[in-house]
Design a protein around this motif. Structure first.
Motif, mmCIF file in Angstrom:
data_model
loop_
_atom_site.group_PDB
_atom_site.id
_atom_site.type_symbol
_atom_site.label_atom_id
_atom_site.label_comp_id
_atom_site.label_asym_id
_atom_site.label_seq_id
_atom_site.Cartn_x
_atom_site.Cartn_y
_atom_site.Cartn_z
ATOM 1 N N LYS A 1 -23.748 49.346 -3.343
ATOM 2 C CA LYS A 1 -23.257 50.132 -4.489
ATOM 3 C C LYS A 1 -23.505 51.634 -4.326
ATOM 4 N N ALA A 2 -24.357 51.985 -3.388
ATOM 5 C CA ALA A 2 -24.772 53.383 -3.251
ATOM 6 C C ALA A 2 -23.623 54.281 -2.790
ATOM 7 N N LYS A 3 -23.617 55.508 -3.340
ATOM 8 C CA LYS A 3 -22.670 56.526 -2.907
ATOM 9 C C LYS A 3 -23.473 57.737 -2.475
ATOM 10 N N LEU A 4 -23.611 57.873 -1.116
ATOM 11 C CA LEU A 4 -24.426 58.956 -0.576
ATOM 12 C C LEU A 4 -23.595 59.822 0.362
ATOM 13 N N PRO A 5 -23.867 61.106 0.371
ATOM 14 C CA PRO A 5 -23.129 62.009 1.294
ATOM 15 C C PRO A 5 -23.272 61.538 2.732
ATOM 16 N N GLY A 6 -22.152 61.502 3.457
ATOM 17 C CA GLY A 6 -22.167 61.128 4.872
ATOM 18 C C GLY A 6 -21.930 59.653 5.111
ATOM 19 N N PHE A 7 -21.828 58.879 4.042
ATOM 20 C CA PHE A 7 -21.587 57.442 4.195
ATOM 21 C C PHE A 7 -20.406 57.030 3.331
#
Length: 449
Positions: A38-44
């Motif tokens: 569910k994570a939304k992280l920069p670069g992914f």
């Protein structure tokens, strides 16, 4: 995982919970993977964050959450499996000073204080005796009720001179200490009901007045310093009404009198339906029945209060008082020590009644059915609607409103507890001895003052 119980006494125990990595690792790994999806992280890309990255960034907080969840689940399951009846909820022991690294390899030990429900030993029989009051309406109350009903269906007249129970439509003007009208003070045209004036001397000064007469009114004396009545009369807030020291000039604009309706067939039919009452004796009997029905509800409430007090006084069991006080403080952050000290006795009494009620329900196989809850909820709604509208709802409308009413979980639980209490009261009344005692409503009111 290992859970052990260290009994302090019959009402208190300590639960020790030992948790090893093997107990929590699967839960933590799953939570980390779910978080990664569910994570939304920069670069992914969304859903493609490596679990190792999530563990590095949020691992400790996830570990803490999962340990807490595991503790909660384990405690509840253990208490249920061991059939341990508790009061309140388990409390973490405050003297536990151990510290952990939270590095996914710790062995954890948590200690909880638990308040145990006591063995309830209270039985009722015909040897237990209480008084059940049967209230008979007295002549004054019957006369007052009859008068009010006749006036409600009577006609308005405007006599030349005021008499007791009339209404003065008048101008009220606030006065200065020297007796002159206070400039910028309260000035209100209002209706002064003489039947609400409590001071005999003031009332006497308002009887015999005619249109355009002027008198001085001590408003605090007239209404016994009743701020609510004064506020309503002058159209001010109660705080202002309570602080008023001024007298008022009252100028009569009109005298209104509500004449009582004649005791004739037209009046009887309006009240009770066509042909249901045909004589003055029948009218009096109906009003008496109505009054005594309302009064008997008061008598029933008193009997319930007496049963509650008798039962909780008869109960010979203790509660884990010190634990319950700590639990109340822990679950009510704003509760002061003074409030706890003042209110704990009532809390403990209510808790005793709950335990007694549960035992009666359990031992006698008493069931609370949905249709019973529905019926009580329907009665409550019907009474509420009748307060605001003389036209009752149809059965279909009332049923629809009741269904909606019970869809609220909090409301449904409240009605369920009400039905449960009524069943407990009915059971106790069926086994104890009730000595019926007739009394008048005036005597009953004095008794409960």
């Amino acid at each position: 995982m290992n859970i052990t119980q260290e009994k302090v006494d019959n009402l208190n125990t300590i639960l020790k919970i030992n948790i090893e990595p093997a107990d929590y690792t699967p839960r933590v790994d799953k939570a980390i993977k779910d978080h990664a999806k569910k994570a939304k992280l920069p670069g992914f890309r969304p859903g493609m964050v490596p679990a190792a990255h999530i563990k590095k960034m949020y691992g400790k907080s996830i570990l803490v959450d999962e340990i807490n969840n595991l503790l909660s689940d384990s405690l509840n399951n253990y208490l249920e499996e061991q059939k341990i009846e508790v009061l309140g909820q388990p409390l973490p022991k405050t003297d536990d000073t151990r510290e952990y690294n939270w590095d996914f390899a710790d062995n954890f030990e948590f200690n909880y204080e638990v308040g145990l429900a006591p063995e309830v030993d209270v039985d009722f029989s015909s040897k237990d005796k209480l008084t059940r009051y049967v209230i008979k309406v007295d002549a004054d109350t019957l006369a007052e009720r009859t008068k009010n009903i006749r006036r409600a269906y009577g006609k308005m007249t405007n006599p030349d001179v005021s008499a007791d129970d009339d209404v003065l439509y008048a101008q009220l003007e606030q006065l200065s200490p020297d007796g002159s009208v206070f400039e910028g003070g309260i000035s209100e045209t209002t209706s002064v009901r003489l039947d609400q004036v409590t001071d005999a001397d003031v009332k006497a000064s308002l009887i015999g007045l005619k249109k355009d007469d002027v008198v001085e009114l001590d408003i605090q004396k007239a209404y016994g310093s009743d701020a609510a009545k004064i506020a309503g009369l002058l159209k001010v807030d109660e705080e202002t009404a309570a602080d008023l020291k001024s007298k008022f000039r009252l100028t009569v604009k009109n005298v209104n009198r509500l004449e009582e309706s004649d005791l004739n067939q037209e009046f009887f039919d309006k009240l009770f339906g066509e042909g249901n009452v045909t004589t003055e004796e029948g009218f009096t009997a109906k009003i008496t029945e109505e009054l005594e029905g309302m009064m008997q509800q008061d008598a029933e409430r008193k009997l319930q209060d007496d049963i509650y007090n008798y039962a909780t006084g008869k109960a010979q069991f203790e509660l884990p008082d010190e634990f319950l006080k700590r639990w109340l403080k822990a679950t009510n952050e704003k509760l002061s020590d003074e409030e706890l000290a003042d209110g704990y006795a009532d809390f403990a009494k209510n808790l005793k009644w709950t335990l007694i009620s549960n035992k009666i329900i359990r031992d006698n196989g008493i069931e609370i059915k949905y249709d019973e809850v529905f019926a009580v909820a329907k009665q409550r709604l019907d009474a509420q609607f009748r307060m605001y509208s003389p036209q009752p709802l149809t059965e279909e409308q009332l049923g629809q409103y009741t269904v909606q009413y019970l869809q609220n979980k909090e409301t449904a639980n409240k009605i369920f507890e009400e039905v449960k209490a009524l069943k407990v009261f009915d059971y106790i009344k069926s086994v104890i001895t009730l000595d019926d005692k007739e009394t008048t409503n005036a005597e009953f009111a004095k008794m409960n003052a």
